[in-house]
Each structure stands twice: as structure tokens, then as C-alpha cells.
Motif scaffolding. Structure first.
Motif, PDB file in Angstrom:
ATOM      1  N   GLN A   1     -11.724  -5.837   4.409  1.00  0.00           N
ATOM      2  CA  GLN A   1     -12.220  -5.075   5.551  1.00  0.00           C
ATOM      3  C   GLN A   1     -11.115  -4.227   6.157  1.00  0.00           C
ATOM      4  OE1 GLN A   1     -15.666  -5.134   6.993  1.00  0.00           O
ATOM      5  NE2 GLN A   1     -14.601  -3.230   7.498  1.00  0.00           N
ATOM      6  N   ILE A   2      -9.908  -4.783   6.242  1.00  0.00           N
ATOM      7  CA  ILE A   2      -8.771  -4.040   6.773  1.00  0.00           C
ATOM      8  C   ILE A   2      -8.432  -2.857   5.868  1.00  0.00           C
ATOM      9  CG2 ILE A   2      -6.273  -4.157   7.200  1.00  0.00           C
ATOM     10  CD1 ILE A   2      -6.715  -7.012   8.195  1.00  0.00           C
TER      11      ILE A   2
ATOM     12  N   SER B   1     -13.982   2.523  12.190  1.00  0.00           N
ATOM     13  CA  SER B   1     -12.907   1.543  12.075  1.00  0.00           C
ATOM     14  C   SER B   1     -13.108   0.431  13.096  1.00  0.00           C
ATOM     15  CB  SER B   1     -11.554   2.216  12.292  1.00  0.00           C
ATOM     16  OG  SER B   1     -10.524   1.272  12.265  1.00  0.00           O
ATOM     17  N   GLN B   2     -13.100  -0.811  12.629  1.00  0.00           N
ATOM     18  CA  GLN B   2     -13.368  -1.941  13.507  1.00  0.00           C
ATOM     19  C   GLN B   2     -12.118  -2.694  13.942  1.00  0.00           C
ATOM     20  OE1 GLN B   2     -16.755  -4.466  12.482  1.00  0.00           O
ATOM     21  NE2 GLN B   2     -17.212  -3.102  10.776  1.00  0.00           N
TER      22      GLN B   2
ATOM     23  N   TRP C   1       0.839  -1.211   0.000  1.00  0.00           N
ATOM     24  CA  TRP C   1       0.000   0.000   0.000  1.00  0.00           C
ATOM     25  C   TRP C   1       0.871   1.258   0.000  1.00  0.00           C
ATOM     26  CZ3 TRP C   1      -1.158  -3.792   3.897  1.00  0.00           C
ATOM     27  CH2 TRP C   1      -2.220  -4.631   3.554  1.00  0.00           C
ATOM     28  N   ARG C   2       2.050   1.142  -0.604  1.00  0.00           N
ATOM     29  CA  ARG C   2       2.997   2.256  -0.704  1.00  0.00           C
ATOM     30  C   ARG C   2       3.507   2.697   0.655  1.00  0.00           C
ATOM     31  NH1 ARG C   2      -0.051   6.011  -5.305  1.00  0.00           N
ATOM     32  NH2 ARG C   2      -0.207   4.378  -6.888  1.00  0.00           N
TER      33      ARG C   2
ATOM     34  N   LYS D   1      -8.594   1.072   6.902  1.00  0.00           N
ATOM     35  CA  LYS D   1      -7.384   1.884   6.796  1.00  0.00           C
ATOM     36  C   LYS D   1      -7.577   3.120   5.909  1.00  0.00           C
ATOM     37  CE  LYS D   1      -2.916   1.618   4.538  1.00  0.00           C
ATOM     38  NZ  LYS D   1      -3.418   2.408   3.406  1.00  0.00           N
ATOM     39  N   ASN D   2      -8.455   3.015   4.930  1.00  0.00           N
ATOM     40  CA  ASN D   2      -8.623   4.076   3.937  1.00  0.00           C
ATOM     41  C   ASN D   2     -10.085   4.540   3.892  1.00  0.00           C
ATOM     42  OD1 ASN D   2      -8.809   5.651   1.620  1.00  0.00           O
ATOM     43  ND2 ASN D   2      -7.362   4.411   0.460  1.00  0.00           N
TER      44      ASN D   2
END
Length: 216
Positions: A136-137, A83-84, A37-38, A141-142
Motif C-alpha cells: 500500500q505504501i 494517497s492514504q 527504491w533507488r 508513493k508511485n
């Protein structure tokens, strides 16, 4: 040490000393350094554990399964209200990283123990669609990606989720998600036409392939 992380640090316009210090802490804890993800990503036995992020106002150390950490010091923040899973440290100077070094390492070791135990985050959803964990992550995150994904029709969401979940390995699922991230941000489904040549809009009918062949 991953050379892509070297490039990331060398090209960073801010937080270079802070990122270098965080990197050393993570490597000292025995994590494997990758670049996803850079961003620098640190893994344990192939599972994502921590990300280093650099932003305008601060740099971060984000735990993929941060919700499972005890966080007895209440030092972790949420990336977004919904965010979970992911939780993160926020740093604004090198000194605070050095001062909290033992605490940070304790959090990292706890995250490693979570992976050793095979613990999973149980995601809550307002829909019947159970998203693959890596997706989901990525959404947690975004926030921009999450908003774009939720704006898709249920059918398009299911198509993406199915395509990602069909990959047997986590790394392949992550690669697929990264590949289609921009398409999701553009509001397109996995089978939607993006060249404008399809005669069955919005679906892709392969017209772009014929056009390419004619031009060769």
C-alpha cells in the motif's frame, strides 16, 4: 552513512546541497540510513520513516506515515489525490531548508515517536482485498505503479498481495515488491508468461526453462 547514498548524491544532477542538508538532519535525529527504491531511506529499528527524493522542479522529504503527523504548520503535501499514508515536504532551495531546520527536525522526531508507539495507518479500500502495508505504501508513493496495479484483474492483484504478505519480515516484503514492480508496470500477473514460449498462455508453464536447457 550508506555508500549507496553517497553515490546517489554524487550522481544527482540537481539538488545536491539540499539533499546533503536533509541527509545531515536525518542522521542527526538518529535514524539509520539505507537505500531503497533507488532513493535514500531513513529507518528506525528496521521500520521505514522517511525518504529523500529529487525531482526536476524540487526535492522532497517524504514521511511514510505522514498522515499520522499533526502537521500543525500545514507544510506537508500529498503525493497524489488518493494517497492514504505518505506526506512530504517540498523544497526548491537550500535556504528554506536551513530556515526551517528546527521545524523539520520536530516533524522527524514526531515520526520517530509514531514508530516507538507502534502506530499503524488504517488504509481505506474500495475492494475487499486488504493490501499488505508495504504494498500500500509503494502504491501511494508511485502513482504509475498504483494505476498499473489497479488495472490488473482481481485475481492477479490477490496473487501479488499473497506473495508479498507471505514474507515474515518487512524488509523481505519490500524486496519482493521492488522485484516485481516492473512486471506490474508491464501489466503482467505474478504467474503470467513473459517469454512468449508458454503453451498455456497467459500462464507460465515453465517452457523457458526447457528452452534454456536445450541451448546449453
Amino acid at each position: 552513512m550508506n555508500p549507496k547514498v553517497d553515490d546517489f548524491i554524487n550522481n544527482a544532477t540537481k539538488w545536491q546541497p539540499e539533499i546533503k542538508q536533509l541527509r545531515q538532519l536525518l542522521l542527526d535525529c538518529g535514524l539509520t540510513e539505507e537505500f531503497k527504491w533507488r532513493m535514500p531511506c531513513y529507518c528506525f529499528q528496521g521500520n521505514n520513516v522517511v525518504l529523500i527524493g529529487n525531482f526536476k522542479e524540487y526535492c522532497t522529504l517524504s514521511f511514510f506515515k505522514g498522515i499520522l503527523l499533526q502537521d500543525s504548520n500545514s507544510l506537508l503535501s500529498k503525493p497524489g489525490e488518493n494517497s492514504q499514508s505518505m506526506r512530504f515536504f517540498k523544497f526548491t532551495n537550500l535556504e528554506e531548508i536551513i530556515e526551517q531546520q528546527s521545524i523539520i527536525k520536530a516533524y522527524i522526531y514526531e515520526a520517530i515517536e509514531i514508530e516507538k508507539a507502534g502506530l499503524k495507518v488504517i488504509f481505506k479500500s474500495n475492494t475487499e482485498l486488504e493490501l499488505v502495508e508495504e504494498l500500500q505504501i509503494a502504491l501511494d508513493k508511485n502513482p504509475q505503479l498504483k494505476t498499473a496495479f489497479e488495472a490488473l484483474t482481481p485475481g492477479r492483484q490477490r496473487a501479488y498481495n499473497l506473495h508479498f504478505s507471505e514474507a515474515k519480515q518487512s524488509k523481505t516484503r519490500e524486496t519482493r515488491i521492488e522485484k516485481y514492480t516492473q512486471r506490474i508496470l508491464n501489466g503482467k500477473g505474478i504467474n503470467d508468461c513473459i517469454c512468449g514460449l508458454s503453451k498455456k498462455m497467459p500462464n507460465c508453464d515453465g517452457s523457458h526453462k526447457y528452452s534454456t536447457a536445450e541451448n546449453e
